[in-house]
Write a protein that holds these residues in place. Sequence first.
Motif, PDB file in Angstrom:
ATOM      1  N   GLY A 104       0.788  -1.222   0.000  1.00 51.33           N
ATOM      2  CA  GLY A 104       0.000   0.000   0.000  1.00 51.33           C
ATOM      3  C   GLY A 104       0.819   1.270   0.000  1.00 51.33           C
ATOM      4  O   GLY A 104       0.267   2.371  -0.101  1.00 51.33           O
ATOM      5  N   ARG A 105       2.151   1.135   0.078  1.00 50.42           N
ATOM      6  CA  ARG A 105       3.017   2.325   0.061  1.00 50.42           C
ATOM      7  C   ARG A 105       4.286   2.087  -0.760  1.00 50.42           C
ATOM      8  O   ARG A 105       5.348   2.607  -0.456  1.00 50.42           O
ATOM      9  N   MET A 106       4.142   1.288  -1.813  1.00 52.62           N
ATOM     10  CA  MET A 106       5.252   1.063  -2.742  1.00 52.62           C
ATOM     11  C   MET A 106       4.712   1.031  -4.167  1.00 52.62           C
ATOM     12  O   MET A 106       3.777   0.286  -4.473  1.00 52.62           O
ATOM     13  N   LEU A 107       5.306   1.863  -5.022  1.00 45.96           N
ATOM     14  CA  LEU A 107       4.889   1.963  -6.419  1.00 45.96           C
ATOM     15  C   LEU A 107       6.021   1.518  -7.338  1.00 45.96           C
ATOM     16  O   LEU A 107       7.203   1.652  -7.024  1.00 45.96           O
ATOM     17  N   LEU A 113       1.443  -1.935 -21.196  1.00 45.59           N
ATOM     18  CA  LEU A 113       0.083  -1.651 -20.761  1.00 45.59           C
ATOM     19  C   LEU A 113      -0.422  -2.889 -20.028  1.00 45.59           C
ATOM     20  O   LEU A 113      -1.047  -3.776 -20.601  1.00 45.59           O
ATOM     21  N   LEU A 114      -0.104  -2.946 -18.746  1.00 46.36           N
ATOM     22  CA  LEU A 114      -0.507  -4.100 -17.939  1.00 46.36           C
ATOM     23  C   LEU A 114      -2.016  -4.308 -18.018  1.00 46.36           C
ATOM     24  O   LEU A 114      -2.766  -3.355 -18.162  1.00 46.36           O
ATOM     25  N   THR A 142       2.968  -5.755  -5.334  1.00 48.95           N
ATOM     26  CA  THR A 142       2.572  -6.892  -4.504  1.00 48.95           C
ATOM     27  C   THR A 142       3.565  -8.019  -4.752  1.00 48.95           C
ATOM     28  O   THR A 142       4.518  -7.866  -5.513  1.00 48.95           O
ATOM     29  N   SER A 143       3.312  -9.152  -4.127  1.00 50.00           N
ATOM     30  CA  SER A 143       4.229 -10.282  -4.290  1.00 50.00           C
ATOM     31  C   SER A 143       4.153 -10.882  -5.695  1.00 50.00           C
ATOM     32  O   SER A 143       5.043 -11.617  -6.107  1.00 50.00           O
ATOM     33  N   GLY A 147       2.077  -7.450 -10.890  1.00 52.12           N
ATOM     34  CA  GLY A 147       0.687  -7.853 -10.775  1.00 52.12           C
ATOM     35  C   GLY A 147      -0.164  -7.018  -9.848  1.00 52.12           C
ATOM     36  O   GLY A 147      -1.353  -7.292  -9.691  1.00 52.12           O
ATOM     37  N   GLY A 148       0.408  -5.987  -9.215  1.00 47.21           N
ATOM     38  CA  GLY A 148      -0.367  -5.165  -8.288  1.00 47.21           C
ATOM     39  C   GLY A 148      -1.330  -4.245  -9.005  1.00 47.21           C
ATOM     40  O   GLY A 148      -1.267  -4.066 -10.232  1.00 47.21           O
TER      41      GLY A 148
END
Length: 217
Positions: A104-107, A113-114, A142-143, A147-148
């Motif tokens: 929630g705090r990593m970009l 174009l996912l 995400t892990s 894929g986030g």
Amino acid sequence: MSFPVVVLISGSGSNLQALIDQSLQGDLDIDIKAVISNKASAFGLERASKAGIPTHSLDHKQFESREAFDQALMQVIDQYQPKLVVLAGFMRILTEQFTRHYEGRMLNIHPSLLPKYKGLNTHQRALEDGETEHGVSVHFVTSELDGGAVVLQAATDVQADDTADSLAQKVHTLEHIIYPLSVKWFSTGRLTLENGIANLDGQALPTTGMRYHNALT
């Protein structure tokens, strides 16, 4: 008080430079507390030093496992207490422990174009598939690799004479527009991650995020 950010890089750091430039211009109210690289030779470390930003290099080859490296990296990051971790060409697959710690705090920014073309060689793969448009996506980390939840995308038309290199150049230009914008949204509280879904101004974003329309053609 400026919003504390830590940036992770592996290479030239052109997206880092875009963040530095916009913060110096006053368009982005962030305080880049540190720039960390897994490669001591990364040119982005020079960019950071020139801007007076503390730098660290942490060679992943010196650690016995991916988990050990990520644990050491977390310790360096957390001493700066960032509210956001920005991956700007950080070429490491991160462990679940690491991604959960910063959920929630990593970009991250990814040159496709996912959900199309996760992973490497995105420009060549788009050309081989005969795509008519290609682009770049900012997403929460995400892990799952690339894929986030997607935040923002920008697209460019694929021309008949485009090569992987020419596409990369066009996509880089778009990256330097949409990554600072996404960081700005997060730093001003407009962008959040709720139950795995990206929200802007309290509204859930579509699975492909917002589309930045002033894109290159």
